[in-house]
Design a protein around this motif. Sequence first.
Motif, PDB file in Angstrom:
ATOM      1  N   GLY A  44       0.868  -1.321   0.073  1.00 14.76           N
ATOM      2  CA  GLY A  44       0.110   0.056  -0.012  1.00 14.76           C
ATOM      3  C   GLY A  44       0.812   1.140  -0.192  1.00 14.76           C
ATOM      4  O   GLY A  44       0.500   2.116  -0.559  1.00 14.76           O
ATOM      5  N   ASN A  45       2.072   1.389   0.619  1.00 12.43           N
ATOM      6  CA  ASN A  45       2.803   2.559   0.804  1.00 12.43           C
ATOM      7  C   ASN A  45       4.122   2.344   0.438  1.00 12.43           C
ATOM      8  O   ASN A  45       4.895   3.250   0.350  1.00 12.43           O
ATOM      9  CB  ASN A  45       2.979   2.957   2.379  1.00 12.43           C
ATOM     10  CG  ASN A  45       1.403   3.396   2.827  1.00 12.43           C
ATOM     11  OD1 ASN A  45       0.614   4.192   2.320  1.00 12.43           O
ATOM     12  ND2 ASN A  45       1.339   3.096   4.102  1.00 12.43           N
ATOM     13  N   ASP A  46       4.201   1.520  -0.800  1.00 11.29           N
ATOM     14  CA  ASP A  46       5.627   1.105  -1.351  1.00 11.29           C
ATOM     15  C   ASP A  46       5.628   1.013  -2.718  1.00 11.29           C
ATOM     16  O   ASP A  46       5.048  -0.082  -3.219  1.00 11.29           O
ATOM     17  CB  ASP A  46       6.092  -0.429  -0.516  1.00 11.29           C
ATOM     18  CG  ASP A  46       7.526  -0.754  -1.074  1.00 11.29           C
ATOM     19  OD1 ASP A  46       8.024  -0.024  -2.127  1.00 11.29           O
ATOM     20  OD2 ASP A  46       8.304  -1.202  -0.244  1.00 11.29           O
ATOM     21  N   ARG A  47       5.654   2.111  -3.351  1.00  9.68           N
ATOM     22  CA  ARG A  47       5.532   2.285  -4.961  1.00  9.68           C
ATOM     23  C   ARG A  47       6.459   1.194  -5.663  1.00  9.68           C
ATOM     24  O   ARG A  47       6.078   0.826  -6.682  1.00  9.68           O
ATOM     25  CB  ARG A  47       5.778   3.884  -5.510  1.00  9.68           C
ATOM     26  CG  ARG A  47       4.506   4.406  -4.957  1.00  9.68           C
ATOM     27  CD  ARG A  47       4.693   5.965  -5.631  1.00  9.68           C
ATOM     28  NE  ARG A  47       3.749   6.777  -5.287  1.00  9.68           N
ATOM     29  CZ  ARG A  47       2.636   6.708  -5.675  1.00  9.68           C
ATOM     30  NH1 ARG A  47       2.247   5.970  -6.658  1.00  9.68           N
ATOM     31  NH2 ARG A  47       1.683   7.811  -5.491  1.00  9.68           N
ATOM     32  N   ALA A  48       7.682   1.311  -5.250  1.00  8.28           N
ATOM     33  CA  ALA A  48       8.386   0.023  -5.659  1.00  8.28           C
ATOM     34  C   ALA A  48       8.074  -1.341  -5.557  1.00  8.28           C
ATOM     35  O   ALA A  48       8.120  -2.027  -6.488  1.00  8.28           O
ATOM     36  CB  ALA A  48       9.910   0.373  -5.104  1.00  8.28           C
ATOM     37  N   MET A  49       7.411  -1.670  -4.475  1.00 11.37           N
ATOM     38  CA  MET A  49       7.199  -3.034  -4.454  1.00 11.37           C
ATOM     39  C   MET A  49       5.973  -3.183  -5.252  1.00 11.37           C
ATOM     40  O   MET A  49       5.704  -4.362  -5.965  1.00 11.37           O
ATOM     41  CB  MET A  49       6.670  -3.296  -2.849  1.00 11.37           C
ATOM     42  CG  MET A  49       6.224  -4.698  -2.598  1.00 11.37           C
ATOM     43  SD  MET A  49       7.335  -5.940  -2.871  1.00 11.37           S
ATOM     44  CE  MET A  49       8.375  -5.657  -1.435  1.00 11.37           C
TER      45      MET A  49
END
Length: 84
Positions: A35-40
């Motif tokens: 949710g808060n990890d654009r890379a993931m």
Amino acid sequence: MPEVVVYATQTCPFCTMARNLLEGKGVEYQLIDVGNDRAMWAELQAKTGRNTVPQVFVGEHHVGGFDDLSAADNSGELYKLLAG
């Protein structure tokens, strides 16, 4: 039993339903919050070709989202995947 991994967000109702389905079957899983990890999230999208959560993996097998997980459960495919 193969490792089960669920990519999800905290606010997604389908993610909650996927977790509840697995927990109801006594399946342990690793939860990865994208949710808060654009890379993931980008990595997940590249890995699955999908831009939605949840995304469920049993071992190396990509089951898909909640609808796919539910269908696999109803057809007996999920049991076979979990049996290894």
